[in-house]
Design a protein around this motif. Structure first.
Motif, PDB file in Angstrom:
ATOM      1  N   VAL A 181       0.842  -1.203   0.000  1.00 58.99           N
ATOM      2  CA  VAL A 181       0.000   0.000   0.000  1.00 58.99           C
ATOM      3  C   VAL A 181       0.876   1.251   0.000  1.00 58.99           C
ATOM      4  CG1 VAL A 181      -1.626   1.348   1.388  1.00 58.99           C
ATOM      5  CG2 VAL A 181      -2.009  -1.093   1.038  1.00 58.99           C
ATOM      6  N   ILE A 182       1.936   1.230   0.802  1.00 63.36           N
ATOM      7  CA  ILE A 182       2.870   2.362   0.794  1.00 63.36           C
ATOM      8  C   ILE A 182       3.540   2.468  -0.570  1.00 63.36           C
ATOM      9  CG2 ILE A 182       4.855   3.434   1.925  1.00 63.36           C
ATOM     10  CD1 ILE A 182       4.234   1.673   4.385  1.00 63.36           C
ATOM     11  N   GLY A 183       3.916   1.325  -1.145  1.00 62.21           N
ATOM     12  CA  GLY A 183       4.527   1.329  -2.477  1.00 62.21           C
ATOM     13  C   GLY A 183       3.611   1.934  -3.526  1.00 62.21           C
ATOM     14  N   TYR A 184       2.330   1.660  -3.413  1.00 58.44           N
ATOM     15  CA  TYR A 184       1.361   2.259  -4.340  1.00 58.44           C
ATOM     16  C   TYR A 184       1.380   3.778  -4.230  1.00 58.44           C
ATOM     17  CZ  TYR A 184      -3.113   3.521  -6.461  1.00 58.44           C
ATOM     18  OH  TYR A 184      -4.084   4.107  -7.242  1.00 58.44           O
ATOM     19  N   LYS A 185       1.394   4.277  -3.006  1.00 57.56           N
ATOM     20  CA  LYS A 185       1.433   5.730  -2.805  1.00 57.56           C
ATOM     21  C   LYS A 185       2.711   6.322  -3.406  1.00 57.56           C
ATOM     22  CE  LYS A 185      -1.142   5.433   1.589  1.00 57.56           C
ATOM     23  NZ  LYS A 185      -2.356   6.144   1.187  1.00 57.56           N
ATOM     24  N   MET A 186       3.828   5.640  -3.239  1.00 59.24           N
ATOM     25  CA  MET A 186       5.096   6.135  -3.758  1.00 59.24           C
ATOM     26  C   MET A 186       5.081   6.200  -5.280  1.00 59.24           C
ATOM     27  SD  MET A 186       7.582   3.938  -1.199  1.00 59.24           S
ATOM     28  CE  MET A 186       9.152   4.472  -1.896  1.00 59.24           C
ATOM     29  N   HIS A 187       4.653   5.117  -5.906  1.00 60.56           N
ATOM     30  CA  HIS A 187       4.762   5.058  -7.371  1.00 60.56           C
ATOM     31  C   HIS A 187       3.724   5.912  -8.084  1.00 60.56           C
ATOM     32  CE1 HIS A 187       8.031   2.238  -8.223  1.00 60.56           C
ATOM     33  NE2 HIS A 187       7.761   1.756  -7.028  1.00 60.56           N
ATOM     34  N   THR A 188       2.521   5.982  -7.572  1.00 57.18           N
ATOM     35  CA  THR A 188       1.546   6.859  -8.212  1.00 57.18           C
ATOM     36  C   THR A 188       1.940   8.325  -8.033  1.00 57.18           C
ATOM     37  OG1 THR A 188       0.144   6.664  -6.230  1.00 57.18           O
ATOM     38  CG2 THR A 188      -0.377   5.239  -8.103  1.00 57.18           C
ATOM     39  N   GLY A 428      17.323   4.119 -23.591  1.00 57.49           N
ATOM     40  CA  GLY A 428      17.231   3.959 -22.139  1.00 57.49           C
ATOM     41  C   GLY A 428      16.819   2.544 -21.785  1.00 57.49           C
ATOM     42  N   GLY A 429      15.878   2.407 -20.875  1.00 53.32           N
ATOM     43  CA  GLY A 429      15.442   1.077 -20.465  1.00 53.32           C
ATOM     44  C   GLY A 429      14.056   1.111 -19.874  1.00 53.32           C
ATOM     45  N   ILE A 430      13.412  -0.051 -19.871  1.00 54.37           N
ATOM     46  CA  ILE A 430      12.059  -0.199 -19.339  1.00 54.37           C
ATOM     47  C   ILE A 430      12.039  -1.415 -18.425  1.00 54.37           C
ATOM     48  CG2 ILE A 430       9.666  -0.792 -19.904  1.00 54.37           C
ATOM     49  CD1 ILE A 430      10.090   0.748 -22.561  1.00 54.37           C
ATOM     50  N   ARG A 431      11.449  -1.261 -17.257  1.00 54.31           N
ATOM     51  CA  ARG A 431      11.237  -2.380 -16.345  1.00 54.31           C
ATOM     52  C   ARG A 431       9.867  -2.218 -15.700  1.00 54.31           C
ATOM     53  NH1 ARG A 431      15.634  -2.085 -13.926  1.00 54.31           N
ATOM     54  NH2 ARG A 431      15.243  -1.055 -11.933  1.00 54.31           N
ATOM     55  N   ILE A 432       9.171  -3.332 -15.522  1.00 54.70           N
ATOM     56  CA  ILE A 432       7.890  -3.352 -14.814  1.00 54.70           C
ATOM     57  C   ILE A 432       8.006  -4.422 -13.739  1.00 54.70           C
ATOM     58  CG2 ILE A 432       5.400  -3.696 -14.984  1.00 54.70           C
ATOM     59  CD1 ILE A 432       5.655  -3.052 -17.997  1.00 54.70           C
ATOM     60  N   ARG A 444      -1.240 -14.044  -6.934  1.00 56.18           N
ATOM     61  CA  ARG A 444      -1.959 -12.762  -6.945  1.00 56.18           C
ATOM     62  C   ARG A 444      -1.020 -11.642  -6.557  1.00 56.18           C
ATOM     63  NH1 ARG A 444      -3.149 -10.511  -2.053  1.00 56.18           N
ATOM     64  NH2 ARG A 444      -3.258 -11.846  -0.175  1.00 56.18           N
ATOM     65  N   PHE A 445      -1.390 -10.431  -6.988  1.00 55.33           N
ATOM     66  CA  PHE A 445      -0.645  -9.245  -6.603  1.00 55.33           C
ATOM     67  C   PHE A 445      -0.813  -8.987  -5.108  1.00 55.33           C
ATOM     68  CE2 PHE A 445      -1.400  -8.197 -11.097  1.00 55.33           C
ATOM     69  CZ  PHE A 445      -0.149  -7.759 -11.481  1.00 55.33           C
ATOM     70  N   LEU A 446       0.214  -8.405  -4.502  1.00 53.27           N
ATOM     71  CA  LEU A 446       0.086  -7.872  -3.160  1.00 53.27           C
ATOM     72  C   LEU A 446      -0.313  -6.401  -3.254  1.00 53.27           C
ATOM     73  CD1 LEU A 446       3.176  -9.447  -1.368  1.00 53.27           C
ATOM     74  CD2 LEU A 446       0.773 -10.004  -0.977  1.00 53.27           C
ATOM     75  N   GLY A 447      -1.075  -5.947  -2.297  1.00 56.67           N
ATOM     76  CA  GLY A 447      -1.511  -4.562  -2.285  1.00 56.67           C
ATOM     77  C   GLY A 447      -2.993  -4.445  -2.607  1.00 56.67           C
ATOM     78  N   LYS A 448      -3.612  -3.387  -2.102  1.00 54.23           N
ATOM     79  CA  LYS A 448      -5.047  -3.188  -2.310  1.00 54.23           C
ATOM     80  C   LYS A 448      -5.358  -2.688  -3.705  1.00 54.23           C
ATOM     81  CE  LYS A 448      -6.126  -2.197   2.561  1.00 54.23           C
ATOM     82  NZ  LYS A 448      -6.652  -1.190   3.514  1.00 54.23           N
ATOM     83  N   GLU A 449      -4.470  -1.884  -4.272  1.00 53.83           N
ATOM     84  CA  GLU A 449      -4.678  -1.334  -5.606  1.00 53.83           C
ATOM     85  C   GLU A 449      -3.454  -1.619  -6.470  1.00 53.83           C
ATOM     86  OE1 GLU A 449      -6.845   2.646  -5.795  1.00 53.83           O
ATOM     87  OE2 GLU A 449      -5.941   2.739  -3.799  1.00 53.83           O
ATOM     88  N   ARG A 450      -3.697  -1.857  -7.737  1.00 53.20           N
ATOM     89  CA  ARG A 450      -2.616  -2.148  -8.660  1.00 53.20           C
ATOM     90  C   ARG A 450      -2.097  -0.846  -9.261  1.00 53.20           C
ATOM     91  NH1 ARG A 450      -3.941  -6.662 -12.997  1.00 53.20           N
ATOM     92  NH2 ARG A 450      -4.545  -7.614 -11.003  1.00 53.20           N
ATOM     93  N   ILE A 451      -0.812  -0.648  -9.208  1.00 50.91           N
ATOM     94  CA  ILE A 451      -0.198   0.522  -9.833  1.00 50.91           C
ATOM     95  C   ILE A 451      -0.337   0.367 -11.342  1.00 50.91           C
ATOM     96  CG2 ILE A 451       1.907   1.908 -10.030  1.00 50.91           C
ATOM     97  CD1 ILE A 451       2.902   0.311  -7.493  1.00 50.91           C
ATOM     98  N   ASP A 457      -3.337   2.394 -19.635  1.00 52.06           N
ATOM     99  CA  ASP A 457      -3.624   2.754 -18.244  1.00 52.06           C
ATOM    100  C   ASP A 457      -2.627   3.776 -17.711  1.00 52.06           C
ATOM    101  OD1 ASP A 457      -5.738   0.944 -18.225  1.00 52.06           O
ATOM    102  OD2 ASP A 457      -4.475  -0.708 -17.501  1.00 52.06           O
ATOM    103  N   VAL A 458      -1.357   3.631 -18.089  1.00 51.85           N
ATOM    104  CA  VAL A 458      -0.335   4.593 -17.665  1.00 51.85           C
ATOM    105  C   VAL A 458      -0.640   5.969 -18.234  1.00 51.85           C
ATOM    106  CG1 VAL A 458       2.103   5.228 -17.868  1.00 51.85           C
ATOM    107  CG2 VAL A 458       1.477   2.858 -17.346  1.00 51.85           C
TER     108      VAL A 458
END
Length: 473
Positions: A181-188, A428-432, A444-451, A457-458
């Motif tokens: 959840v914290i990671g979601y806040k950081m990346h968005t 450059g480069g791309i990573r997901i 399954r993904f961890l976290g309440k919302e998917r980044i 979508d991006v």
């Protein structure tokens, strides 16, 4: 402590059974000075000590007698001078009671306990140390020089810890969800800030602040860079430029040090160019292929190789690669574009238990690590089990120096179209990357919302949420 007393008691019981005999010594961490003794870095407890004893205070050591079952929490209580500056804290005896340990003792007792075990011809088990003060302590206790301590660490203890920590309990999964959840806040937030003129350093600082405000700290130094081809491209004072891509690889630790680790690549102008979208979609499809394969019983090694085959097929469609896909992957030609593994285990360490030796964490008698360039960076290859948490992180990178090196030496020339590849030198480069829990029937993904990570979508998220604040960068 995060979990109940009974959780830590049971963990130590299982550890004693797996190790079998001898004296187990688990070192907690000490404060680490920054530039003078009383100005220290933010304290971070050793993960193995925290897993078995649950206490965050510095200067502690846990001792477990695998034969008798006796346990002692060792550490010195703070004195009145420390109380004046830092306030009163729980005594070592109280901490021992909290985690279900039967006894406590001052640090001077540790040498006596170890000496008695050695005199009696008993094995003293310790994990590979990574901090120099612990190395000095081990040298004082056992006479083993720091250069030989990793080799002298207890293999039975390493394997026992890996076995126990690899399968996450429901309690641990809940804490990992909080980290995501914290990671979601950081990346968005990074996606909203990614616009021309904003500096990499500013975005990196904002991400670090989010992690600190919601949890203990970042789970590793945040990677924020327009040079996504540099796998660990840390933020610079450089301002973001229109038309380029921003790669952000960042994660958070909760207050109990459970981690998240995500990567997103965002078009700084808000829209992918055709060239960027072609490469990005390959990475996204590789990411999704891994998700479709991941389930108990499947080797992560095989998932990695399936991703490499799909990537090769798609790069052939763009004219960047050629020849037979299976032969190209076997030769490691794809590693020009993907010089790292598909993912790693994650838990209380962002590369979970890597300090214990990756060969014990990610591999076993069935699946052994490779020495081939690219595949040798795969940190996890063994069969998945329900309760594993792994990262799914394919990427495609155009690294000019690596391109030049392979072209000059003719490495895998039969599978690579260097003339076409050189047209991407400034790409450059791309990573997901996402954090994935292996479930009994899949993952399954961890976290309440998917980044957001698919191209449409991006672009939609950036268009709807981009910040235009008048901040001076």
């Amino acid at each position: 402590m995060l979990f109940s007393k009974e959780t830590y008691v049971e963990r130590r019981r299982k550890l004693r059974e797996l190790v079998g005999s001898g004296l187990i010594v688990l070192f907690g961490n000490n404060d680490s000075p920054n530039n003078y003794p009383s100005n220290v870095y933010k304290f971070r407890q050793d993960s193995a000590f925290l897993y078995f004893f649950g206490q965050h205070r510095n200067g502690l050591v846990g001792v477990i007698d695998a034969d008798s079952g006796n346990e002692v929490l060792i550490g010195d209580d703070i004195d009145i001078d420390d109380i004046v500056w830092y306030g009163s804290v729980t005594s070592v005896a109280q901490m021992a009671e909290e985690c279900g340990v039967g006894a406590s003792a001052p640090m001077t007792r540790l040498a006596q306990m170890v000496e008695h075990a050695v005199t009696d011809g008993r094995k003293v088990h310790y994990l590979p140390p990574y901090r120099h003060d612990t190395m000095i302590q081990i040298m004082d206790l056992l006479g083993i020089h720091p250069s030989q301590q990793r080799e002298g660490a207890s293999l039975s203890l390493i394997k026992a810890v890996v076995k126990l920590r690899s399968i996450k309990s429901e309690e641990e999964i809940a804490e990992l969800e909080r980290a995501s959840v914290i990671g979601y806040k950081m990346h968005t937030t990074a996606m909203r800030l990614a616009r021309p003129g904003v500096t990499e350093q500013y975005i990196g600082g904002v991400l670090d602040g989010i992690a600190s405000s919601y949890g203990a700290q970042v789970s590793f130094p945040s990677i924020v860079s327009m040079h996504g081809e540099i796998l660990h491209g840390y933020p610079s004072p450089r301002a973001l430029e229109a038309g380029r891509l921003l790669l952000v690889d960042a994660g958070a630790e909760t207050n109990e040090n459970y981690c998240s680790d995500h990567t997103r690549t965002t078009p700084i102008s808000g829209k992918f160019t055709t060239k960027q979208k072609e490469i990005y979609d390959i990475v996204a499809d590789c990411h999704d292929l891994a998700l479709s394969h991941a389930r108990p019983g499947v080797r992560w090694w095989d998932v990695h190789m399936a991703v490499c085959a799909l990537m090769t097929d798609r790069l052939k469609e763009l004219g960047l690669m050629k020849g037979d896909t299976e032969e190209a992957v076997r030769a490691g030609a794809h590693a020009l574009f993907l010089p790292h593994g598909l993912g790693h285990m994650m838990g209380m360490d962002v590369h979970d238990m890597e300090g214990l030796g990756q060969v014990y964490v990610g591999f076993d008698d069935e699946t052994r690590p490779s020495s081939q360039f690219g595949t040798n960076a795969l940190r996890f290859g063994r069969r998945l089990e329900a309760g594993h948490v792994v990262t799914d992180e394919p990427g495609i990178y155009f690294i000019p120096d690596l391109i030049d090196d392979w072209q000059k030496k003719g490495i895998n020339a039969q599978y690579l179209n260097f003339d076409k590849i050189n047209a991407y030198r400034d790409f450059g480069g791309i990573r997901i990357e996402d954090d994935v829990l292996i479930t009994p029937d899949g993952c399954r993904f961890l976290g309440k919302e998917r980044i957001p990570y698919h191209t449409a979508d991006v672009e939609r998220y950036v268009e709807e949420h981009r910040e235009e604040s008048p901040v001076i960068y």
